[in-house]
Design a protein around this motif. Sequence first.
Motif, PDB file in Angstrom:
ATOM      1  N   LYS A   1     -37.659 -42.934   2.256  1.00  0.00           N
ATOM      2  CA  LYS A   1     -37.142 -42.450   0.975  1.00  0.00           C
ATOM      3  C   LYS A   1     -37.779 -43.149  -0.223  1.00  0.00           C
ATOM      4  CE  LYS A   1     -33.219 -45.521   0.497  1.00  0.00           C
ATOM      5  NZ  LYS A   1     -31.898 -45.665  -0.004  1.00  0.00           N
ATOM      6  N   ASP A   2     -38.375 -44.310   0.011  1.00  0.00           N
ATOM      7  CA  ASP A   2     -38.992 -45.039  -1.090  1.00  0.00           C
ATOM      8  C   ASP A   2     -40.024 -46.019  -0.539  1.00  0.00           C
ATOM      9  OD1 ASP A   2     -39.472 -45.657  -3.721  1.00  0.00           O
ATOM     10  OD2 ASP A   2     -37.403 -46.195  -4.173  1.00  0.00           O
ATOM     11  N   ALA A   3     -40.855 -46.561  -1.431  1.00  0.00           N
ATOM     12  CA  ALA A   3     -41.911 -47.472  -0.981  1.00  0.00           C
ATOM     13  C   ALA A   3     -42.481 -48.220  -2.181  1.00  0.00           C
ATOM     14  CB  ALA A   3     -43.022 -46.693  -0.293  1.00  0.00           C
ATOM     15  N   TYR A   4     -43.217 -49.276  -1.850  1.00  0.00           N
ATOM     16  CA  TYR A   4     -44.057 -49.937  -2.848  1.00  0.00           C
ATOM     17  C   TYR A   4     -45.261 -50.518  -2.133  1.00  0.00           C
ATOM     18  CZ  TYR A   4     -42.195 -54.602  -1.555  1.00  0.00           C
ATOM     19  OH  TYR A   4     -41.843 -55.746  -0.892  1.00  0.00           O
ATOM     20  N   SER A   5     -46.311 -50.758  -2.901  1.00  0.00           N
ATOM     21  CA  SER A   5     -47.457 -51.511  -2.402  1.00  0.00           C
ATOM     22  C   SER A   5     -47.885 -52.435  -3.536  1.00  0.00           C
ATOM     23  CB  SER A   5     -48.600 -50.590  -1.968  1.00  0.00           C
ATOM     24  OG  SER A   5     -49.120 -49.883  -3.065  1.00  0.00           O
ATOM     25  N   ALA A   6     -48.431 -53.578  -3.145  1.00  0.00           N
ATOM     26  CA  ALA A   6     -48.833 -54.549  -4.161  1.00  0.00           C
ATOM     27  C   ALA A   6     -50.031 -55.343  -3.672  1.00  0.00           C
ATOM     28  CB  ALA A   6     -47.683 -55.503  -4.477  1.00  0.00           C
ATOM     29  N   GLU A   7     -50.878 -55.686  -4.617  1.00  0.00           N
ATOM     30  CA  GLU A   7     -52.015 -56.571  -4.351  1.00  0.00           C
ATOM     31  C   GLU A   7     -51.792 -57.832  -5.167  1.00  0.00           C
ATOM     32  OE1 GLU A   7     -56.860 -56.774  -4.978  1.00  0.00           O
ATOM     33  OE2 GLU A   7     -55.828 -54.862  -5.221  1.00  0.00           O
TER      34      GLU A   7
ATOM     35  N   TYR B   1     -49.836 -58.642   9.415  1.00  0.00           N
ATOM     36  CA  TYR B   1     -48.518 -58.840  10.015  1.00  0.00           C
ATOM     37  C   TYR B   1     -47.661 -57.632   9.680  1.00  0.00           C
ATOM     38  CZ  TYR B   1     -50.127 -63.694   9.868  1.00  0.00           C
ATOM     39  OH  TYR B   1     -50.858 -64.853   9.997  1.00  0.00           O
ATOM     40  N   TYR B   2     -46.900 -57.165  10.650  1.00  0.00           N
ATOM     41  CA  TYR B   2     -45.928 -56.128  10.328  1.00  0.00           C
ATOM     42  C   TYR B   2     -44.599 -56.456  10.969  1.00  0.00           C
ATOM     43  CZ  TYR B   2     -47.230 -53.810  14.787  1.00  0.00           C
ATOM     44  OH  TYR B   2     -47.485 -53.510  16.104  1.00  0.00           O
ATOM     45  N   PHE B   3     -43.550 -56.005  10.278  1.00  0.00           N
ATOM     46  CA  PHE B   3     -42.195 -56.319  10.720  1.00  0.00           C
ATOM     47  C   PHE B   3     -41.205 -55.413  10.007  1.00  0.00           C
ATOM     48  CE2 PHE B   3     -43.331 -58.975   7.157  1.00  0.00           C
ATOM     49  CZ  PHE B   3     -42.221 -58.931   6.329  1.00  0.00           C
ATOM     50  N   MET B   4     -39.995 -55.445  10.495  1.00  0.00           N
ATOM     51  CA  MET B   4     -38.907 -54.660   9.919  1.00  0.00           C
ATOM     52  C   MET B   4     -37.811 -55.606   9.439  1.00  0.00           C
ATOM     53  SD  MET B   4     -36.812 -51.681  11.828  1.00  0.00           S
ATOM     54  CE  MET B   4     -35.093 -52.004  11.535  1.00  0.00           C
ATOM     55  N   LYS B   5     -37.225 -55.288   8.301  1.00  0.00           N
ATOM     56  CA  LYS B   5     -36.064 -56.031   7.789  1.00  0.00           C
ATOM     57  C   LYS B   5     -35.122 -55.007   7.168  1.00  0.00           C
ATOM     58  CE  LYS B   5     -34.708 -59.740   4.643  1.00  0.00           C
ATOM     59  NZ  LYS B   5     -33.601 -59.054   4.016  1.00  0.00           N
ATOM     60  N   ASP B   6     -33.911 -54.948   7.684  1.00  0.00           N
ATOM     61  CA  ASP B   6     -32.908 -53.987   7.217  1.00  0.00           C
ATOM     62  C   ASP B   6     -33.474 -52.563   7.358  1.00  0.00           C
ATOM     63  OD1 ASP B   6     -31.197 -56.150   6.634  1.00  0.00           O
ATOM     64  OD2 ASP B   6     -32.064 -56.357   4.633  1.00  0.00           O
ATOM     65  N   THR B   7     -33.605 -51.836   6.252  1.00  0.00           N
ATOM     66  CA  THR B   7     -34.157 -50.472   6.332  1.00  0.00           C
ATOM     67  C   THR B   7     -35.622 -50.439   5.909  1.00  0.00           C
ATOM     68  OG1 THR B   7     -33.453 -49.936   4.083  1.00  0.00           O
ATOM     69  CG2 THR B   7     -31.904 -49.416   5.876  1.00  0.00           C
ATOM     70  N   GLY B   8     -36.232 -51.607   5.757  1.00  0.00           N
ATOM     71  CA  GLY B   8     -37.620 -51.680   5.308  1.00  0.00           C
ATOM     72  C   GLY B   8     -38.594 -51.988   6.430  1.00  0.00           C
ATOM     73  N   ASN B   9     -39.766 -51.365   6.361  1.00  0.00           N
ATOM     74  CA  ASN B   9     -40.900 -51.690   7.216  1.00  0.00           C
ATOM     75  C   ASN B   9     -41.969 -52.286   6.314  1.00  0.00           C
ATOM     76  OD1 ASN B   9     -40.867 -50.807  10.190  1.00  0.00           O
ATOM     77  ND2 ASN B   9     -39.789 -49.150   9.130  1.00  0.00           N
TER      78      ASN B   9
ATOM     79  N   TRP C   1     -47.584 -53.540   1.885  1.00  0.00           N
ATOM     80  CA  TRP C   1     -47.111 -52.162   1.872  1.00  0.00           C
ATOM     81  C   TRP C   1     -45.715 -52.188   2.463  1.00  0.00           C
ATOM     82  CZ3 TRP C   1     -51.967 -53.664   3.168  1.00  0.00           C
ATOM     83  CH2 TRP C   1     -53.027 -53.111   2.429  1.00  0.00           C
ATOM     84  N   ALA C   2     -44.756 -51.602   1.775  1.00  0.00           N
ATOM     85  CA  ALA C   2     -43.376 -51.589   2.256  1.00  0.00           C
ATOM     86  C   ALA C   2     -42.800 -50.191   2.074  1.00  0.00           C
ATOM     87  CB  ALA C   2     -42.540 -52.596   1.483  1.00  0.00           C
ATOM     88  N   SER C   3     -42.156 -49.690   3.116  1.00  0.00           N
ATOM     89  CA  SER C   3     -41.453 -48.412   3.017  1.00  0.00           C
ATOM     90  C   SER C   3     -39.994 -48.634   3.380  1.00  0.00           C
ATOM     91  CB  SER C   3     -42.088 -47.362   3.932  1.00  0.00           C
ATOM     92  OG  SER C   3     -41.878 -47.690   5.292  1.00  0.00           O
ATOM     93  N   PHE C   4     -39.136 -47.827   2.787  1.00  0.00           N
ATOM     94  CA  PHE C   4     -37.703 -47.981   2.984  1.00  0.00           C
ATOM     95  C   PHE C   4     -37.107 -46.662   3.452  1.00  0.00           C
ATOM     96  CE2 PHE C   4     -39.288 -50.951  -0.088  1.00  0.00           C
ATOM     97  CZ  PHE C   4     -38.823 -52.147   0.428  1.00  0.00           C
ATOM     98  N   SER C   5     -36.402 -46.732   4.565  1.00  0.00           N
ATOM     99  CA  SER C   5     -35.812 -45.545   5.178  1.00  0.00           C
ATOM    100  C   SER C   5     -34.371 -45.361   4.725  1.00  0.00           C
ATOM    101  CB  SER C   5     -35.856 -45.679   6.709  1.00  0.00           C
ATOM    102  OG  SER C   5     -37.189 -45.809   7.142  1.00  0.00           O
ATOM    103  N   GLU C   6     -33.844 -44.170   5.005  1.00  0.00           N
ATOM    104  CA  GLU C   6     -32.448 -43.867   4.672  1.00  0.00           C
ATOM    105  C   GLU C   6     -31.469 -44.786   5.375  1.00  0.00           C
ATOM    106  OE1 GLU C   6     -30.647 -39.891   4.945  1.00  0.00           O
ATOM    107  OE2 GLU C   6     -32.644 -39.191   4.379  1.00  0.00           O
ATOM    108  N   ASN C   7     -31.811 -45.144   6.615  1.00  0.00           N
ATOM    109  CA  ASN C   7     -30.903 -45.987   7.394  1.00  0.00           C
ATOM    110  C   ASN C   7     -31.709 -46.809   8.394  1.00  0.00           C
ATOM    111  OD1 ASN C   7     -31.265 -44.367   9.856  1.00  0.00           O
ATOM    112  ND2 ASN C   7     -29.984 -42.845   8.825  1.00  0.00           N
ATOM    113  N   ASN C   8     -31.020 -47.710   9.073  1.00  0.00           N
ATOM    114  CA  ASN C   8     -31.668 -48.623  10.005  1.00  0.00           C
ATOM    115  C   ASN C   8     -32.312 -47.890  11.189  1.00  0.00           C
ATOM    116  OD1 ASN C   8     -31.421 -50.726  12.448  1.00  0.00           O
ATOM    117  ND2 ASN C   8     -31.745 -51.803  10.508  1.00  0.00           N
TER     118      ASN C   8
END
Length: 158
Positions: free
Chosen positions: A60-66, A128-136, A77-84
């Motif tokens: 549903k949402d995302a951001y990327s940053a350098e 590195y990649y990982f998940m936290k709450d509803t974010g990847n 790069w981070a994306s956020f889902s509706e739910n876990n």
Amino acid sequence: MTFKASFIAVMMMLCAWVAQAAQKEPEIPSVAGCSIIAERSGRTALTEIAYLHRKQIDAKDAYSAEYKCADGSLYVWASFSENNLKAQQLYKDMDVKMPQSKVFSDMKKMKVDGMNITKVQGMGMDNYYFMKDTGNYWVSVKDADSMKYLKAFLKSIK
């Protein structure tokens, strides 16, 4: 009757605008020892992440940053889902595809500051990649002590 219909239409549009304005884009975290030099959020970041995945993702949402850091660069790069559950599915999709990647190799599972993290090598960076709450999250570090900047990023999102 026309006035009443027009009034209702205007009120509905106003409510939709207020709801859209109230939606808060994800905050791009500050990372100790680094400065943000480029950032994208919302649809722009979702489009960027879809391009990297070569397909649309269910987020549903995302951001990327350098970030420019004292002794290298950090990319997030981070994306956020509706739910876990939806976030877990995105993570699982990436995790299953990673061993077949022609770009990334040397996949290792690890715990860093209590979080389950996967590390891969590729594109001249530690990734590195990982998940936290509803974010990847995908964090890439170039020309620096990657563990130092990964830990600094993890602190910024806790």
